[in-house]
Design a protein around this motif. Structure first.
Motif, mmCIF file in Angstrom:
data_model
loop_
_atom_site.group_PDB
_atom_site.id
_atom_site.type_symbol
_atom_site.label_atom_id
_atom_site.label_comp_id
_atom_site.label_asym_id
_atom_site.label_seq_id
_atom_site.Cartn_x
_atom_site.Cartn_y
_atom_site.Cartn_z
ATOM 1 N N THR A 198 31.830 49.700 54.366
ATOM 2 C CA THR A 198 32.485 48.498 53.124
ATOM 3 C C THR A 198 32.497 48.850 52.023
ATOM 4 O OG1 THR A 198 31.832 46.537 53.308
ATOM 5 C CG2 THR A 198 30.086 47.616 53.119
ATOM 6 N N ASN A 199 32.829 48.069 51.132
ATOM 7 C CA ASN A 199 32.888 48.314 49.751
ATOM 8 C C ASN A 199 32.483 46.875 48.860
ATOM 9 O OD1 ASN A 199 35.812 47.304 49.124
ATOM 10 N ND2 ASN A 199 36.375 48.829 50.316
ATOM 11 N N THR A 200 32.460 47.339 47.629
ATOM 12 C CA THR A 200 31.815 45.426 46.763
ATOM 13 C C THR A 200 33.360 44.952 46.620
ATOM 14 O OG1 THR A 200 32.982 46.863 44.661
ATOM 15 C CG2 THR A 200 30.252 46.784 45.545
ATOM 16 N N MET A 201 35.406 45.451 46.622
ATOM 17 C CA MET A 201 36.111 44.249 46.906
ATOM 18 C C MET A 201 36.058 43.613 48.516
ATOM 19 S SD MET A 201 40.214 45.992 46.610
ATOM 20 C CE MET A 201 39.652 46.719 47.791
ATOM 21 N N LEU A 202 36.099 44.512 49.469
ATOM 22 C CA LEU A 202 35.407 43.878 51.151
ATOM 23 C C LEU A 202 35.089 43.100 51.207
ATOM 24 C CD1 LEU A 202 36.258 47.433 52.975
ATOM 25 C CD2 LEU A 202 38.658 45.563 52.652
ATOM 26 N N CYS A 232 33.478 55.377 44.500
ATOM 27 C CA CYS A 232 33.070 54.697 43.207
ATOM 28 C C CYS A 232 34.666 54.523 42.887
ATOM 29 C CB CYS A 232 31.969 54.945 42.325
ATOM 30 S SG CYS A 232 32.741 53.626 41.035
ATOM 31 N N THR A 233 35.340 53.987 42.707
ATOM 32 C CA THR A 233 36.417 54.187 42.750
ATOM 33 C C THR A 233 37.503 52.711 41.633
ATOM 34 O OG1 THR A 233 36.997 53.001 44.453
ATOM 35 C CG2 THR A 233 37.244 54.727 44.665
ATOM 36 N N GLY A 234 38.418 52.407 41.313
ATOM 37 C CA GLY A 234 38.599 51.481 40.959
ATOM 38 C C GLY A 234 40.290 51.413 40.779
ATOM 39 N N HIS A 269 34.021 40.951 48.269
ATOM 40 C CA HIS A 269 34.421 40.066 47.524
ATOM 41 C C HIS A 269 32.888 40.345 45.907
ATOM 42 C CE1 HIS A 269 38.094 38.709 49.646
ATOM 43 N NE2 HIS A 269 36.102 38.062 50.812
ATOM 44 N N ILE A 270 32.582 40.864 46.223
ATOM 45 C CA ILE A 270 31.765 41.171 44.731
ATOM 46 C C ILE A 270 32.753 40.990 43.374
ATOM 47 C CG2 ILE A 270 29.263 42.233 44.016
ATOM 48 C CD1 ILE A 270 29.309 40.890 46.800
ATOM 49 N N ASP A 271 32.313 40.654 42.521
ATOM 50 C CA ASP A 271 32.544 40.552 41.023
ATOM 51 C C ASP A 271 31.994 42.185 40.644
ATOM 52 O OD1 ASP A 271 34.129 40.932 38.752
ATOM 53 O OD2 ASP A 271 33.524 38.759 38.732
ATOM 54 N N THR A 272 31.671 42.793 40.214
ATOM 55 C CA THR A 272 31.043 44.057 39.651
ATOM 56 C C THR A 272 31.660 44.054 38.434
ATOM 57 O OG1 THR A 272 33.041 45.456 39.830
ATOM 58 C CG2 THR A 272 31.842 45.302 41.399
ATOM 59 N N GLY A 273 32.552 43.009 37.644
ATOM 60 C CA GLY A 273 32.149 43.197 36.469
ATOM 61 C C GLY A 273 33.091 43.698 35.328
ATOM 62 N N GLU A 319 32.393 56.049 30.901
ATOM 63 C CA GLU A 319 33.302 55.523 30.386
ATOM 64 C C GLU A 319 33.519 54.212 30.623
ATOM 65 O OE1 GLU A 319 35.360 56.893 28.098
ATOM 66 O OE2 GLU A 319 35.373 58.907 28.549
ATOM 67 N N SER A 320 34.206 53.425 29.975
ATOM 68 C CA SER A 320 33.601 52.275 30.164
ATOM 69 C C SER A 320 34.743 51.807 31.538
ATOM 70 C CB SER A 320 34.402 51.119 28.568
ATOM 71 O OG SER A 320 33.400 50.872 28.140
ATOM 72 N N ILE A 321 34.792 51.245 32.032
ATOM 73 C CA ILE A 321 35.252 50.898 33.121
ATOM 74 C C ILE A 321 35.106 48.950 34.215
ATOM 75 C CG2 ILE A 321 35.881 51.283 35.799
ATOM 76 C CD1 ILE A 321 34.316 53.954 35.590
ATOM 77 N N LYS A 322 36.516 48.613 34.050
ATOM 78 C CA LYS A 322 36.460 47.035 35.477
ATOM 79 C C LYS A 322 37.125 46.993 36.082
ATOM 80 C CE LYS A 322 39.029 43.384 33.865
ATOM 81 N NZ LYS A 322 39.933 42.124 34.917
ATOM 82 N N ASP A 323 35.486 46.712 36.502
ATOM 83 C CA ASP A 323 35.815 45.775 38.102
ATOM 84 C C ASP A 323 36.294 47.566 38.586
ATOM 85 O OD1 ASP A 323 35.909 43.469 37.418
ATOM 86 O OD2 ASP A 323 38.396 43.274 37.696
ATOM 87 N N PRO A 324 34.630 48.058 38.650
ATOM 88 C CA PRO A 324 34.885 49.408 39.875
ATOM 89 C C PRO A 324 34.380 48.668 41.408
ATOM 90 C CG PRO A 324 32.544 48.934 38.362
ATOM 91 C CD PRO A 324 33.260 47.897 37.585
#
Length: 421
Positions: free
Chosen positions: A338-342, A377-379, A344-348, A316-321
């Motif tokens: 760690t994760n992309t939010m911690l 993988c969360t959001g 500060h990675i903009d996943t788009g 499915e289409s997902i914003k900022d995974p």
């Protein structure tokens, strides 16, 4: 001068599907064969120079223990020969050379006698053996009452204090606690300084790199390669994930394209009890660990950069995974992650049908040992956390360390000492 020379060594076992087939074969007038040959060793040749410390590594069943048993005379080869120069002392699997009904003291004299020492010569060595073993009053008890750790303490104490020219050790040190292992490896250094020859088998590749002058890699009874320890450890790591060949087998995992045909996870040691959950709007379909040389492996070296890579298919289409990983010890303690939010990675915004490759790069400072990896993988949807896909404790990594410190990770301390008077 060569301390050990192994030439064209082959050990073949006859395997029968049923016990009765052995009898049928022995009674057959036409010599009909009911067995198949299993090559525990197949045409193995190498030499160990006097004063060398050589490690032998390989997967379980590769022929390591069989090789050492033939060198020490416990087994006879089917073909080939072994020549040794000097007195050999061996510490093989627990129980070898010890009578379980005898006390520790009685077994010391039994082993010494088997090695050709007279009683008065063993008397002279007794105090050194007892001091190194350090098992207290248990030395007067039958060894059948010993724990595996106590047993190996006594066995190693006997092996090193009979003043051998060649010391052969087969994995037994892994049974002892960390303090005893440290004492044993200190003794290795003493032996090396005295010009003694050491040949040992271990799965601890950190010890291979730290203590050995050379290493030999066995696989399926065949000597694959021999050479510098660090290079042979790299060969061993490729064998573990079925990527070894004489040709270049390194996969370029960091290219921009996503190769959907490669299935990295098949080469890893997957935990059969891992936890898999989530709504699968985004799904982790593959994952792998790559060392500092881009080898797919689950064995990485402390202090070196490694890459944790996984692929996520978006159903499915997902914003900022949010892409994440964590590392636990085998007791379940969450060590780090760690994760992309911690970070500060903009996943788009990721559209449905897209396949994304996520690469975490880091230098490992954890102590040597085994750890469990979890992926996720969360959001957030309407400010609520949504789990698309999580794989908890899905596979393990083994960290090789030449130096461990206290606790979970190494502070990499730099120490200056000044003598003021």
């Amino acid at each position: 001068m060569e301390a050990i020379k192994v030439e064209n060594l082959t050990k073949i076992y006859k395997l029968y599907d049923k016990p009765i087939d052995r009898l049928k074969e022995s009674l057959s007038f036409i010599k009909k064969s009911y067995h198949r040959d299993f090559y525990a060793l197949n045409n193995v040749s190498f030499a160990v120079k006097k004063g060398e410390t050589v490690g032998i590594i390989g997967k379980n069943g590769s022929g390591k223990s069989t090789l050492l048993k033939i060198i020490t005379g416990v087994l006879s080869p089917t073909l080939g020969s072994v020549k040794s120069s000097g007195k050999i002392s061996a510490l093989l699997e627990l129980g070898a050379g010890f009578n379980p009904e005898y006390t520790g003291i009685e077994n010391i004299y039994l082993n010494g006698t088997m090695m050709g020492y007279k009683r008065d010569e063993i008397d002279e060595k007794l105090d050194s053996i007892l001091e190194f073993a350090d098992i207290g009053e248990f030395i007067y008890h039958p060894v059948k009452t010993y724990s595996s750790g106590m047993f190996v303490r006594l066995a190693f104490a006997v092996a090193i204090n009979v003043d051998p020219d060649i010391l052969i050790v087969d994995e037994a040190l892994s049974v002892g606690d960390i303090f005893f292992q440290s004492k044993c490896y200190k003794k290795f250094d003493e032996f090396k300084n005295k010009g003694k020859t050491i040949l040992f088998v271990t799965h601890d590749v950190g010890s291979i790199i730290k203590y050995c002058d050379r290493a030999i890699v066995l696989n399926d009874g065949i000597l694959v390669e021999e050479g510098l320890p660090s290079e042979m450890v790299d060969v061993y790591k490729k064998i573990l994930v079925n990527l070894y060949s004489k040709e270049d087998v390194e996969e370029k995992v960091l290219s921009d394209s996503v190769d959907t045909k490669v299935d990295w996870k098949k080469s890893l040691n997957i935990n059969p009890n891992y936890l898999d959950y989530g709504n699968k709007n985004a799904e982790i379909i593959d994952f792998g660990v790559f060392d500092d040389k881009n080898n797919l492996t689950n064995t990485i070296t402390k202090g070196k950069e490694f890459k944790l890579v996984f692929k996520v298919k978006f159903n499915e289409s997902i914003k900022d995974p949010i892409f994440a990983f964590t590392i636990k010890d085998f007791k379940g303690t969450e060590i780090t992650g760690t994760n992309t939010m911690l970070e500060h990675i903009d996943t788009g915004y990721v559209k449905r049908g897209k396949l994304v490759k996520v690469v975490f790069r880091q230098i490992v400072t954890l102590q040597g040992g085994d750890y469990l990896i979890s992926l996720g993988c969360t959001g957030f949807e309407s400010n609520n956390l949504v789990v698309y896909h999580r794989l908890y404790d899905v596979f393990n990594i083994h960290i090789v360390s030449e130096k461990n410190s206290v606790g979970f990770f190494d502070l990499n301390s730099k120490i200056d000492i000044k003598y003021l008077n």
